[in-house]
Design an enzyme around this catalytic site. Structure first.
Site, PDB file in Angstrom:
ATOM      1  N   LYS A  35      21.990  44.478  67.504  1.00  0.00           N
ATOM      2  CA  LYS A  35      20.949  44.608  66.473  1.00  0.00           C
ATOM      3  C   LYS A  35      21.187  45.888  65.668  1.00  0.00           C
ATOM      4  O   LYS A  35      22.026  46.709  66.044  1.00  0.00           O
ATOM      5  CB  LYS A  35      19.562  44.582  67.105  1.00  0.00           C
ATOM      6  CG  LYS A  35      19.214  45.762  67.969  1.00  0.00           C
ATOM      7  CD  LYS A  35      17.985  45.442  68.802  1.00  0.00           C
ATOM      8  CE  LYS A  35      17.667  46.543  69.773  1.00  0.00           C
ATOM      9  NZ  LYS A  35      16.599  47.413  69.383  1.00  0.00           N
ATOM     10  N   TYR A 254      19.482  76.148  51.241  1.00  0.00           N
ATOM     11  CA  TYR A 254      18.095  76.065  50.770  1.00  0.00           C
ATOM     12  C   TYR A 254      17.139  76.801  51.701  1.00  0.00           C
ATOM     13  O   TYR A 254      17.258  76.704  52.930  1.00  0.00           O
ATOM     14  CB  TYR A 254      17.660  74.603  50.692  1.00  0.00           C
ATOM     15  CG  TYR A 254      18.266  73.844  49.539  1.00  0.00           C
ATOM     16  CD1 TYR A 254      18.004  74.206  48.218  1.00  0.00           C
ATOM     17  CD2 TYR A 254      19.090  72.748  49.775  1.00  0.00           C
ATOM     18  CE1 TYR A 254      18.567  73.501  47.165  1.00  0.00           C
ATOM     19  CE2 TYR A 254      19.646  72.032  48.735  1.00  0.00           C
ATOM     20  CZ  TYR A 254      19.377  72.415  47.426  1.00  0.00           C
ATOM     21  OH  TYR A 254      19.930  71.715  46.385  1.00  0.00           O
TER      22      TYR A 254
HETATM   23  C1  LIG Z   1      14.680  43.736  74.159  1.00  0.00           C
HETATM   24  C2  LIG Z   1      15.809  44.704  74.180  1.00  0.00           C
HETATM   25  N1  LIG Z   1      16.791  44.540  75.077  1.00  0.00           N
HETATM   26  C3  LIG Z   1      17.831  45.395  75.154  1.00  0.00           C
HETATM   27  C4  LIG Z   1      17.924  46.478  74.310  1.00  0.00           C
HETATM   28  C5  LIG Z   1      19.087  47.433  74.444  1.00  0.00           C
HETATM   29  O1  LIG Z   1      18.626  48.694  74.814  1.00  0.00           O
HETATM   30  P1  LIG Z   1      19.608  49.920  75.038  1.00  0.00           P
HETATM   31  O2  LIG Z   1      20.250  50.179  73.725  1.00  0.00           O
HETATM   32  O3  LIG Z   1      18.731  51.039  75.442  1.00  0.00           O
HETATM   33  O4  LIG Z   1      20.577  49.495  76.063  1.00  0.00           O
HETATM   34  C6  LIG Z   1      16.924  46.686  73.376  1.00  0.00           C
HETATM   35  C7  LIG Z   1      16.992  47.843  72.500  1.00  0.00           C
HETATM   36  O5  LIG Z   1      16.060  48.501  72.158  1.00  0.00           O
HETATM   37  C8  LIG Z   1      15.835  45.772  73.308  1.00  0.00           C
HETATM   38  O6  LIG Z   1      14.847  45.938  72.417  1.00  0.00           O
END
Ligand SMILES: Cc1ncc(COP(=O)(O)O)c(C=O)c1O
Length: 362
Positions: A35, A254
């Site tokens: 994602k 700045y």
């Molecule tokens: C439902 C879910 N699963 C897995 C993950 C993966 O998490 P991480 O990057 O902490 O391993 C996330 C990330 O936020 C998530 O929202």
């Protein structure tokens, strides 16, 4: 002449970290979580090195479409499921598995016309209090889904809120085990922190590592990426484009927030917050110049950062600056350390890599 800044995405690091996740998963199948455009790395860039995953877990239909366009025919999971009823059409067409975390999503499925029954992941709110059915509503949701002709398999899922911290997973695990007791369906529980720190939470059918695949330690500074045997997957590097000699009392940047208390040679780096470097990292954040560790001085500006050249007197315009990741001659600057200096986490730095930074797979 392009501006001297680039990001490198390390194929070998991604493959190595995924293999680490698989070894810890001890037989569970591994979703590579891609994602947020693969945590800022670019889905298209990580796809080949992560092809050894059992599936790709992601956020929305646009990302799912990109993974299918790359030729992936295996499992794809929408971690938040559908956002509106018509999303189900694309789930049918692209064979996407999707999370169901509220009643409306079941209503939409019940009204969906499909010849291809769906696989869904029923999400329990075991304590994170973000998405998911309350434990007392979980069984009814499971029964409703199992009764739908539009659904052919229901899997069970939850997400830990403090797998990286002192709270751990035990309480949420107990809630999950109680709510899911006797319900048929594959289980998926663990994110990176749970996988690395809590073997009992990794014992399931699927695990969902994200940040560890990208070489970030979910529990930094308690543990480093090196401690978890993870390799960096993103390097942000630039060059010095200017040098200034300060005398005692001179300020830089700045707001004049940094004032030299003695003569100081500083370098000006072709990287700023518009490239994704965190503005909150001003003064004192670690940085490598020619592979030598030094610190930022003064505020981060839109296109530039200023750094202390005291440990690298030979450095000048053209010298290589590593903002995070792999530097010259086997030097390394963990992204977690830069994130810590900015009061944030490596996730945010990776995700914030700006589109204007030329990025290539190395
Ligand atoms: C439902 C879910 N699963 C897995 C993950 C993966 O998490 P991480 O990057 O902490 O391993 C996330 C990330 O936020 C998530 O929202």
């Amino acid at each position: 002449m392009p501006r001297p800044i680039e990001a490198l995405i390390h194929r070998d690091g991604l493959a190595h970290n995924l293999a680490r996740a698989r070894a810890l998963a001890r037989g569970a199948r591994v979703w590579a979580v891609v994602k947020a455009n693969a945590y800022g790395h670019g889905i298209e860039r990580v796809f080949e090195p992560l092809r050894a995953a059992d599936g790709f877990a992601l956020l929305d239909l646009a990302e799912a479409q990109r993974v299918r366009t790359l030729g992936w025919r295996g499992p794809v999971l929408l971690l938040e499921g559908c956002f509106e009823p018509r999303d189900l059409e694309l789930c049918s067409r692209l064979n996407l598995w999707h999370t169901v975390h509220r009643d409306a999503q079941i209503d939409w499925l019940a009204g969906h016309k499909t010849e291809q029954p769906h696989r869904v992941f029923l999400k329990l709110n075991s304590g994170m209090n973000r998405l998911g059915f309350a434990p007392q509503a979980f069984r009814a949701a499971w029964a409703r889904l199992n009764a739908l002709p539009q659904v052919d398999e229901v899997s069970l899922m939850t997400h830990f809120s403090d797998a990286d911290g002192a709270g751990g997973v035990q309480a949420q695990l107990a809630v999950f085990e109680r709510a899911a007791d006797g319900l048929a369906g594959e289980r998926t529980l663990a994110n990176s922190a749970a996988l690395l720190r809590h073997a009992q939470a990794a014992a399931a059918d699927w695990v969902r590592p994200g940040i560890m695949v990208y070489g970030g330690a979910p529990d930094h500074p308690q543990h480093t990426a090196a401690h978890w045997q993870l390799q960096p997957t993103m390097t942000l590097r630039a060059q010095l484009i200017g040098v200034q000699q300060l005398t005692r009392g001179d300020s830089v940047g700045y707001g004049n927030t940094f004032v030299a208390d003695s003569a100081l040679r500083i370098g000006v780096v072709a990287c700023g917050y518009a490239d994704g470097y965190p503005r909150h990292a001003s003064s004192g954040a670690p940085v490598l110049v020619d592979g030598v560790r030094t610190r930022t001085v003064g505020r981060v500006s839109m296109d530039m950062i200023t750094v202390d050249l005291t440990p690298v007197p030979q450095a000048g315009p053209g010298s290589e600056v590593t903002l995070w990741g792999r530097g010259p001659r086997d030097s390394m600057l963990p992204i977690d350390e830069v994130a810590q200096a900015a009061g944030t986490v490596s996730y945010e730095l990776m995700c914030a890599l700006a589109p204007r930074v030329p990025t290539r797979v190395a």
